[in-house]
Design an enzyme around this catalytic site. Structure first.
Site, PDB file in Angstrom:
ATOM      1  N   LYS A  35       0.839  -1.199   0.000  1.00 55.92           N
ATOM      2  CA  LYS A  35       0.000   0.000   0.000  1.00 55.92           C
ATOM      3  C   LYS A  35       0.880   1.256   0.000  1.00 55.92           C
ATOM      4  O   LYS A  35       2.094   1.184   0.181  1.00 55.92           O
ATOM      5  CB  LYS A  35      -0.907   0.001   1.232  1.00 55.92           C
ATOM      6  N   ARG A 131      -9.790   0.675  15.778  1.00 56.64           N
ATOM      7  CA  ARG A 131      -9.742   1.504  14.576  1.00 56.64           C
ATOM      8  C   ARG A 131     -10.698   0.931  13.540  1.00 56.64           C
ATOM      9  O   ARG A 131     -11.547   1.633  13.013  1.00 56.64           O
ATOM     10  CB  ARG A 131      -8.300   1.549  14.056  1.00 56.64           C
ATOM     11  N   TYR A 257      18.218  29.416   6.986  1.00 55.99           N
ATOM     12  CA  TYR A 257      17.062  30.215   7.393  1.00 55.99           C
ATOM     13  C   TYR A 257      16.965  30.320   8.914  1.00 55.99           C
ATOM     14  O   TYR A 257      17.189  29.347   9.639  1.00 55.99           O
ATOM     15  CB  TYR A 257      15.767  29.569   6.879  1.00 55.99           C
ATOM     16  N   MET A 305      13.709  24.021   0.931  1.00 52.18           N
ATOM     17  CA  MET A 305      12.908  23.254  -0.020  1.00 52.18           C
ATOM     18  C   MET A 305      13.774  22.385  -0.922  1.00 52.18           C
ATOM     19  O   MET A 305      13.425  21.241  -1.223  1.00 52.18           O
ATOM     20  CB  MET A 305      12.054  24.187  -0.873  1.00 52.18           C
TER      21      MET A 305
END
Length: 362
Positions: A35, A131, A257, A305
């Site tokens: 999956k 679940r 950053y 990024m």
């Protein structure tokens, strides 16, 4: 020239890992869970690799199953979450899929359907995950209804899922096993409970079918904690890039950053062309290990990024084009996930299409 970023795939490692699953559970059939794009590795490529070595495959939903069928995958495929609307039952029958029954509504859909051929059904039992699944006290009743249904190929396989199998000291798994044993007692139905951590460490839960997923990709579900069987796994994916710049940074100067990393000494900083746009986690903290020229260095500053910066002061000469490994061979993904405050499962499954999957070894 193209960016050097690649998710390099070692298909021989996938075959090694599924062979290990068979070795650990020799009396069980193997359902390979592919999956979420085979946990980010590429569903079609990995299904083709594993199909000859598995008794069946498993996916989360119809879209994933049909992608495999359209690619020529002929093995049985189980829909782990079942169908989401009644019309999908006819699609499942046409494609020869297996379905999970999780609740009364799904069973009612099956009983009311007019299908071209009956379906192999699996009945999900909730033994503590809370679940999906029916209450254990109802397992016998629903098992009988499925066995009697004209759209079912006889008795279902009983299936449950463990909540804490990766926590070896946690008694929750033993309680779930005991409850699963109780609800299945006297029923002429095969059983399945073992996910990857249970395949590796809970042999009493192997039953008739095991369902390895994460371990197939060569990573330990126990994170950075050693475990004898998990330590034998081989990573399938190695996320690679290269150095594109090297600079000297004076003590007291900041990098990246937010100026969150400040050099405590004169430092050599390598810039690597990989970032959160390529699947490397933005939450990875300074100090996260990175392999440069096969040597361990440390992330320095925030992930951008398209780039990261790495402190390579202590590892010898580093030049433009030098190879970098972000995780995989030589660097377990868990060692990156931990300082990023996540798990390896997330890092693998969130690998974007921007990063090409390249078969490096077959």
């Amino acid at each position: 020239m193209m960016r050097p970023n690649q998710a390099r795939l070692d298909l021989s490692a996938a075959r090694h890992n599924i062979a290990l699953a068979r070795e650990l559970a020799p009396a069980s059939k193997v359902m390979a869970v592919v999956k979420a794009n085979a946990y980010g590795h590429g569903a079609v490529t990995m299904a083709r690799t594993l199909e000859p070595h598995a008794d069946a495959l498993a996916v989360a939903c119809m879209e994933e199953a049909l992608e495999l069928r359209e690619a020529g995958i002929g093995a049985p495929i189980l829909l782990l979450e079942g169908v989401f609307e009644p019309d999908e039952l006819a699609v499942a029958a046409k494609a020869g899929l297996w379905i999970t029954i999780d609740n009364d509504t799904q069973l009612a859909w099956l009983e009311a359907a007019r299908l071209a051929r009956p379906l192999q059904c699996w009945l999900k039992v909730d033994t503590g995950m809370h679940r999906l699944g029916v209450a254990p006290a109802r397992a016998a009743e629903l098992c009988q209804r499925i066995a009697a249904c004209r759209n079912s190929l006889g008795p279902p396989v009983l299936i449950t899922h463990f909540a804490c199998a990766d926590e070896l000291e946690n008694d929750a798994t033993r309680r779930q096993i005991a409850l699963f044993e109780d609800c299945g007692a006297g029923l002429a139905a095969p059983r399945s409970a073992a996910n990857s951590p249970a395949v590796l460490a809970w042999p009493e839960a192997h039953y008739d079918w095991i369902r390895p997923g994460y371990m197939l990709w060569g990573h330990s579900p126990f994170g950075t904690r050693p475990q004898p069987n998990a330590d034998r796994l081989r990573p399938v994916m190695t996320l690679c890039s290269a150095v594109i710049s090297v600079r000297e940074v004076a003590a007291g100067e900041a990098v990246g950053y937010g100026a969150s990393w400040v050099a405590k000494r004169p430092s050599r900083i390598a810039t690597v062309t990989v970032g959160y746009g390529d699947g490397y986690p933005r939450t990875a903290a300074s100090g996260t290990p990175v392999l440069v020229n096969g040597q361990r260095a440390a992330l320095a500053g925030r992930v951008s990024m398209d780039m990261i910066t790495v402190d390579v002061t202590d590892i010898g000469p580093v030049r433009l084009g030098d190879p970098v490994v972000l995780w995989g061979e030589g660097l377990p993904v868990a060692e990156v996930a931990e300082p990023a405050k996540t798990i390896g499962y997330e890092l693998l499954t969130r690998m974007p299409m921007r990063t090409p999957r390249v078969v490096a070894r077959d």
